[in-house]
Scaffold this motif. Structure first.
Motif, PDB file in Angstrom:
ATOM      1  N   ILE A 194       0.836  -1.201   0.000  1.00 19.78           N
ATOM      2  CA  ILE A 194       0.000   0.000   0.000  1.00 19.78           C
ATOM      3  C   ILE A 194       0.871   1.251   0.000  1.00 19.78           C
ATOM      4  O   ILE A 194       0.609   2.205  -0.745  1.00 19.78           O
ATOM      5  CB  ILE A 194      -0.970  -0.015   1.199  1.00 19.78           C
ATOM      6  CG1 ILE A 194      -2.017  -1.106   1.002  1.00 19.78           C
ATOM      7  CG2 ILE A 194      -1.637   1.346   1.374  1.00 19.78           C
ATOM      8  CD1 ILE A 194      -2.879  -1.362   2.205  1.00 19.78           C
ATOM      9  N   PHE A 195       1.942   1.254   0.801  1.00 21.34           N
ATOM     10  CA  PHE A 195       2.843   2.411   0.806  1.00 21.34           C
ATOM     11  C   PHE A 195       3.502   2.588  -0.560  1.00 21.34           C
ATOM     12  O   PHE A 195       3.703   3.708  -1.017  1.00 21.34           O
ATOM     13  CB  PHE A 195       3.916   2.261   1.881  1.00 21.34           C
ATOM     14  CG  PHE A 195       3.407   2.486   3.272  1.00 21.34           C
ATOM     15  CD1 PHE A 195       2.371   3.374   3.527  1.00 21.34           C
ATOM     16  CD2 PHE A 195       3.972   1.808   4.337  1.00 21.34           C
ATOM     17  CE1 PHE A 195       1.907   3.580   4.800  1.00 21.34           C
ATOM     18  CE2 PHE A 195       3.511   2.016   5.627  1.00 21.34           C
ATOM     19  CZ  PHE A 195       2.473   2.904   5.859  1.00 21.34           C
ATOM     20  N   LEU A 230       3.843   5.727  -5.605  1.00 27.96           N
ATOM     21  CA  LEU A 230       3.753   5.815  -7.057  1.00 27.96           C
ATOM     22  C   LEU A 230       2.674   6.782  -7.523  1.00 27.96           C
ATOM     23  O   LEU A 230       2.885   7.557  -8.446  1.00 27.96           O
ATOM     24  CB  LEU A 230       3.499   4.435  -7.650  1.00 27.96           C
ATOM     25  CG  LEU A 230       4.666   3.464  -7.568  1.00 27.96           C
ATOM     26  CD1 LEU A 230       4.268   2.100  -8.097  1.00 27.96           C
ATOM     27  CD2 LEU A 230       5.846   3.997  -8.349  1.00 27.96           C
ATOM     28  N   TYR A 231       1.516   6.755  -6.898  1.00 29.27           N
ATOM     29  CA  TYR A 231       0.393   7.525  -7.404  1.00 29.27           C
ATOM     30  C   TYR A 231       0.176   8.874  -6.731  1.00 29.27           C
ATOM     31  O   TYR A 231      -0.382   9.771  -7.337  1.00 29.27           O
ATOM     32  CB  TYR A 231      -0.898   6.699  -7.308  1.00 29.27           C
ATOM     33  CG  TYR A 231      -0.890   5.539  -8.241  1.00 29.27           C
ATOM     34  CD1 TYR A 231      -0.979   5.729  -9.609  1.00 29.27           C
ATOM     35  CD2 TYR A 231      -0.748   4.241  -7.767  1.00 29.27           C
ATOM     36  CE1 TYR A 231      -0.952   4.653 -10.481  1.00 29.27           C
ATOM     37  CE2 TYR A 231      -0.730   3.160  -8.637  1.00 29.27           C
ATOM     38  CZ  TYR A 231      -0.832   3.379  -9.993  1.00 29.27           C
ATOM     39  OH  TYR A 231      -0.804   2.328 -10.837  1.00 29.27           O
ATOM     40  N   LEU A 232       0.595   9.019  -5.508  1.00 33.38           N
ATOM     41  CA  LEU A 232       0.347  10.268  -4.799  1.00 33.38           C
ATOM     42  C   LEU A 232       1.602  11.116  -4.628  1.00 33.38           C
ATOM     43  O   LEU A 232       1.578  12.327  -4.842  1.00 33.38           O
ATOM     44  CB  LEU A 232      -0.259   9.979  -3.419  1.00 33.38           C
ATOM     45  CG  LEU A 232      -1.600   9.245  -3.422  1.00 33.38           C
ATOM     46  CD1 LEU A 232      -2.022   8.918  -2.009  1.00 33.38           C
ATOM     47  CD2 LEU A 232      -2.661  10.073  -4.114  1.00 33.38           C
ATOM     48  N   LEU A 251       4.528  14.838  -6.835  1.00 33.21           N
ATOM     49  CA  LEU A 251       5.083  15.894  -5.988  1.00 33.21           C
ATOM     50  C   LEU A 251       6.608  15.883  -6.024  1.00 33.21           C
ATOM     51  O   LEU A 251       7.253  16.941  -6.015  1.00 33.21           O
ATOM     52  CB  LEU A 251       4.585  15.739  -4.555  1.00 33.21           C
ATOM     53  CG  LEU A 251       3.069  15.840  -4.366  1.00 33.21           C
ATOM     54  CD1 LEU A 251       2.695  15.516  -2.927  1.00 33.21           C
ATOM     55  CD2 LEU A 251       2.573  17.211  -4.749  1.00 33.21           C
ATOM     56  N   VAL A 252       7.191  14.687  -6.086  1.00 34.45           N
ATOM     57  CA  VAL A 252       8.642  14.577  -6.169  1.00 34.45           C
ATOM     58  C   VAL A 252       9.145  15.174  -7.482  1.00 34.45           C
ATOM     59  O   VAL A 252      10.167  15.858  -7.522  1.00 34.45           O
ATOM     60  CB  VAL A 252       9.090  13.104  -6.013  1.00 34.45           C
ATOM     61  CG1 VAL A 252      10.562  12.930  -6.342  1.00 34.45           C
ATOM     62  CG2 VAL A 252       8.803  12.613  -4.607  1.00 34.45           C
TER      63      VAL A 252
END
Length: 149
Positions: free
Chosen positions: A103-104, A109-111, A115-116
């Motif tokens: 889950i992390f 990957l998606y959230l 931002l990175v």
């Protein structure tokens, strides 16, 4: 109360099916990039691609198995919301459970990944500083979680 038995076979199946999903996605990407499927390589890739869809049935099986085992746990009378919440919070804070790791990874990957990318755009000229800060942050997270680096 007896300690529940860990089903290592399910962990092996998860790894096997995750590898299959990755393999399927890689094959899909190559097939899309290949474009011309009339070549021998293209025909081979298309003809073998359906074989790589085996993980979906495995994921369905594991999902049903986990839901069934959770149902048995809830109906057995040994379930405690307090114990479950404590264990869940520990797993979230440390990331030490296999399924929470997955889950992390999805969150990253998606959230977090977009931002990175924005962060890299903002600090184009200071990438070494960004690398140093992220390394220090990772080391801090490892030390706080109690895991070995």
């Amino acid at each position: 109360m007896t300690k529940k038995k860990h089903l290592y076979e399910v962990d092996l199946m998860r790894c096997f099916f995750m590898f299959g999903v990755v393999l399927n996605h890689v094959a899909s990407t190559f097939a899309a990039a290949l474009g011309n499927k009339a070549t021998p390589a293209g025909r081979f890739l298309v003809s073998t691609h359906l074989i790589l869809h085996f993980p979906r049935f495995g994921f369905m099986f594991i999902t049903v198995l986990v839901l069934f085992l959770a149902f048995l746990l809830l109906t057995s009378g040994s379930f405690s919301w307090n114990k479950w919440l404590t264990g869940w919070l520990e797993a979230i804070s440390k990331g030490n459970q296999f399924y929470f790791y997955y889950i992390f990874l999805m969150f990253q990957l998606y959230l977090i990944f977009p931002l990175v990318l924005k962060l890299f755009e903002l600090f184009k000229k200071h990438l070494n500083l960004l690398l140093a800060l992220s390394s220090i942050g990772y080391l801090g997270q490892v030390l706080l979680s109690g895991r070995q680096p």
